[in-house]
Write a protein that holds these residues in place. Sequence first.
Motif, PDB file in Angstrom:
ATOM      1  N   ILE A   1      -6.810 -20.190  -4.943  1.00 59.04           N
ATOM      2  CA  ILE A   1      -7.096 -18.755  -4.864  1.00 59.04           C
ATOM      3  C   ILE A   1      -6.663 -18.203  -3.518  1.00 59.04           C
ATOM      4  N   GLU A   2      -6.937 -18.941  -2.456  1.00 61.85           N
ATOM      5  CA  GLU A   2      -6.537 -18.502  -1.113  1.00 61.85           C
ATOM      6  C   GLU A   2      -5.018 -18.355  -1.031  1.00 61.85           C
ATOM      7  N   ALA A   3      -4.308 -19.316  -1.615  1.00 62.75           N
ATOM      8  CA  ALA A   3      -2.841 -19.262  -1.593  1.00 62.75           C
ATOM      9  C   ALA A   3      -2.315 -18.066  -2.383  1.00 62.75           C
ATOM     10  N   GLY A   4      -3.025 -17.688  -3.448  1.00 57.93           N
ATOM     11  CA  GLY A   4      -2.581 -16.567  -4.278  1.00 57.93           C
ATOM     12  C   GLY A   4      -3.280 -15.265  -3.968  1.00 57.93           C
ATOM     13  N   LYS A   5      -4.054 -15.241  -2.899  1.00 58.78           N
ATOM     14  CA  LYS A   5      -4.897 -14.082  -2.568  1.00 58.78           C
ATOM     15  C   LYS A   5      -4.100 -12.787  -2.456  1.00 58.78           C
ATOM     16  N   ASP A   6      -3.020 -12.817  -1.720  1.00 52.52           N
ATOM     17  CA  ASP A   6      -2.235 -11.595  -1.521  1.00 52.52           C
ATOM     18  C   ASP A   6      -1.618 -11.107  -2.825  1.00 52.52           C
ATOM     19  N   HIS A   7      -1.131 -12.046  -3.626  1.00 50.99           N
ATOM     20  CA  HIS A   7      -0.543 -11.671  -4.917  1.00 50.99           C
ATOM     21  C   HIS A   7      -1.592 -11.028  -5.827  1.00 50.99           C
ATOM     22  N   LEU A   8      -2.779 -11.607  -5.857  1.00 50.37           N
ATOM     23  CA  LEU A   8      -3.851 -11.054  -6.691  1.00 50.37           C
ATOM     24  C   LEU A   8      -4.239  -9.653  -6.225  1.00 50.37           C
ATOM     25  N   SER A   9      -4.302  -9.465  -4.928  1.00 52.26           N
ATOM     26  CA  SER A   9      -4.646  -8.142  -4.406  1.00 52.26           C
ATOM     27  C   SER A   9      -3.533  -7.137  -4.672  1.00 52.26           C
ATOM     28  N   ASP A  10      -2.293  -7.601  -4.659  1.00 49.40           N
ATOM     29  CA  ASP A  10      -1.170  -6.716  -5.009  1.00 49.40           C
ATOM     30  C   ASP A  10      -1.267  -6.276  -6.464  1.00 49.40           C
ATOM     31  N   LEU A  11      -1.592  -7.221  -7.345  1.00 53.36           N
ATOM     32  CA  LEU A  11      -1.774  -6.873  -8.757  1.00 53.36           C
ATOM     33  C   LEU A  11      -2.902  -5.861  -8.905  1.00 53.36           C
ATOM     34  N   ASP A  12      -3.976  -6.084  -8.166  1.00 54.09           N
ATOM     35  CA  ASP A  12      -5.126  -5.191  -8.231  1.00 54.09           C
ATOM     36  C   ASP A  12      -4.801  -3.823  -7.647  1.00 54.09           C
ATOM     37  N   GLY A  13      -3.905  -3.792  -6.668  1.00 54.98           N
ATOM     38  CA  GLY A  13      -3.525  -2.523  -6.056  1.00 54.98           C
ATOM     39  C   GLY A  13      -2.861  -1.574  -7.031  1.00 54.98           C
ATOM     40  N   ALA A  14      -2.225  -2.147  -8.062  1.00 53.87           N
ATOM     41  CA  ALA A  14      -1.535  -1.308  -9.047  1.00 53.87           C
ATOM     42  C   ALA A  14      -2.500  -0.624 -10.003  1.00 53.87           C
ATOM     43  N   ILE A  15      -3.661  -1.251 -10.231  1.00 54.99           N
ATOM     44  CA  ILE A  15      -4.579  -0.687 -11.230  1.00 54.99           C
ATOM     45  C   ILE A  15      -6.033  -0.660 -10.767  1.00 54.99           C
ATOM     46  N   GLY A  16      -6.301  -1.095  -9.540  1.00 67.49           N
ATOM     47  CA  GLY A  16      -7.685  -1.158  -9.069  1.00 67.49           C
ATOM     48  C   GLY A  16      -7.813  -0.852  -7.596  1.00 67.49           C
ATOM     49  N   ASP A  17      -8.670  -1.608  -6.916  1.00 71.88           N
ATOM     50  CA  ASP A  17      -8.975  -1.346  -5.508  1.00 71.88           C
ATOM     51  C   ASP A  17      -8.232  -2.242  -4.526  1.00 71.88           C
ATOM     52  N   ALA A  18      -7.343  -3.060  -5.021  1.00 71.45           N
ATOM     53  CA  ALA A  18      -6.505  -3.933  -4.179  1.00 71.45           C
ATOM     54  C   ALA A  18      -7.313  -4.976  -3.412  1.00 71.45           C
ATOM     55  N   ASP A  19      -8.472  -5.359  -3.942  1.00 66.92           N
ATOM     56  CA  ASP A  19      -9.302  -6.323  -3.217  1.00 66.92           C
ATOM     57  C   ASP A  19      -9.652  -7.564  -4.040  1.00 66.92           C
ATOM     58  N   HIS A  20      -9.052  -7.725  -5.204  1.00 69.38           N
ATOM     59  CA  HIS A  20      -9.454  -8.829  -6.080  1.00 69.38           C
ATOM     60  C   HIS A  20      -9.205 -10.190  -5.427  1.00 69.38           C
ATOM     61  N   GLY A  21      -8.069 -10.357  -4.768  1.00 72.76           N
ATOM     62  CA  GLY A  21      -7.777 -11.624  -4.113  1.00 72.76           C
ATOM     63  C   GLY A  21      -8.779 -11.946  -3.024  1.00 72.76           C
ATOM     64  N   ILE A  22      -9.126 -10.943  -2.240  1.00 74.05           N
ATOM     65  CA  ILE A  22     -10.107 -11.126  -1.163  1.00 74.05           C
ATOM     66  C   ILE A  22     -11.467 -11.486  -1.743  1.00 74.05           C
ATOM     67  N   THR A  23     -11.864 -10.764  -2.776  1.00 77.95           N
ATOM     68  CA  THR A  23     -13.161 -11.005  -3.414  1.00 77.95           C
ATOM     69  C   THR A  23     -13.262 -12.422  -3.958  1.00 77.95           C
ATOM     70  N   MET A  24     -12.247 -12.856  -4.673  1.00 78.54           N
ATOM     71  CA  MET A  24     -12.270 -14.195  -5.256  1.00 78.54           C
ATOM     72  C   MET A  24     -12.249 -15.273  -4.177  1.00 78.54           C
ATOM     73  N   SER A  25     -11.479 -15.046  -3.136  1.00 77.62           N
ATOM     74  CA  SER A  25     -11.421 -16.006  -2.048  1.00 77.62           C
ATOM     75  C   SER A  25     -12.778 -16.151  -1.372  1.00 77.62           C
ATOM     76  N   LEU A  26     -13.435 -15.039  -1.107  1.00 76.28           N
ATOM     77  CA  LEU A  26     -14.764 -15.075  -0.488  1.00 76.28           C
ATOM     78  C   LEU A  26     -15.764 -15.828  -1.369  1.00 76.28           C
ATOM     79  N   GLY A  27     -15.701 -15.568  -2.669  1.00 76.96           N
ATOM     80  CA  GLY A  27     -16.626 -16.209  -3.592  1.00 76.96           C
ATOM     81  C   GLY A  27     -16.485 -17.717  -3.609  1.00 76.96           C
ATOM     82  N   PHE A  28     -15.262 -18.206  -3.718  1.00 72.30           N
ATOM     83  CA  PHE A  28     -15.072 -19.655  -3.816  1.00 72.30           C
ATOM     84  C   PHE A  28     -15.211 -20.346  -2.462  1.00 72.30           C
ATOM     85  N   MET A  29     -14.923 -19.643  -1.381  1.00 77.21           N
ATOM     86  CA  MET A  29     -15.208 -20.207  -0.058  1.00 77.21           C
ATOM     87  C   MET A  29     -16.711 -20.414   0.112  1.00 77.21           C
TER      88      MET A  29
END
Length: 225
Positions: free
Chosen positions: A20-48
């Motif tokens: 998740i950490e490795a894909g964090k930026d990509h996930l947030s980019d995907l979220d930026g197109a349709i959401g708040d652009a924080d999905h990668g950060i959120t998931m990384s924090l959760g699993f950390m």
Amino acid sequence: MSENAAQCLSRMFYRISIAIEAGKDHLSDLDGAIGDADHGITMSLGFMAVNAELAKLDLDHMLPSEVFTAAASAFLDAVGASTGPLYATAFRRAAQALKQDERLSPSGQAAIIEAMTTGIQERGKGQRGDKTMLDAWIPATEAAVSAQARAAGSWEMWNGILAAAEAGANSTRSMVAARGRAARLGERSLGHIDPGAASAVIILRAMKDTFADSAPGTISSSGTD
């Protein structure tokens, strides 16, 4: 020395966190197109947070169901957004499923996938086609159930699970979001992969790498076996 089931699950959560950490930026980019652009950060924090909690525990004397219960609390404490309750519920359902059989056999692994999907669906009230993480989790569950019905081995089962999840996530590109923040965009959500479905694929790939690497018979239910 054989690895017990709790240690195996701890290794699984570690792999998920790294992926998740490795894909964090990509996930947030995907979220930026349709959401708040924080999905990668959120998931990384959760699993950390999950990994930090598991590092404190005596895995030599824990059952796998207890690992999932600890993961649920840690994830929920770290992630207050909607994703937090969804995955916390998923982990709690997985814990309940494992209490029926604390071994991580292929059938137990399939039960984890099915229970997590049920938890996400119950908590989020969503369904396939809503353009959410369920568009990856539901096909993954169907593949797991199908593999168990035909007594497939672990490798075959996990290859099927991952392929189904990837296809499901990719299918969200052609969907109009019906739930979550993306639903506010209506037709403008077309053409974008759902970030929750994308992160589900990352999670399932890390699970596959963990379980498919474990030789049959080497995972006992507890360190005292």
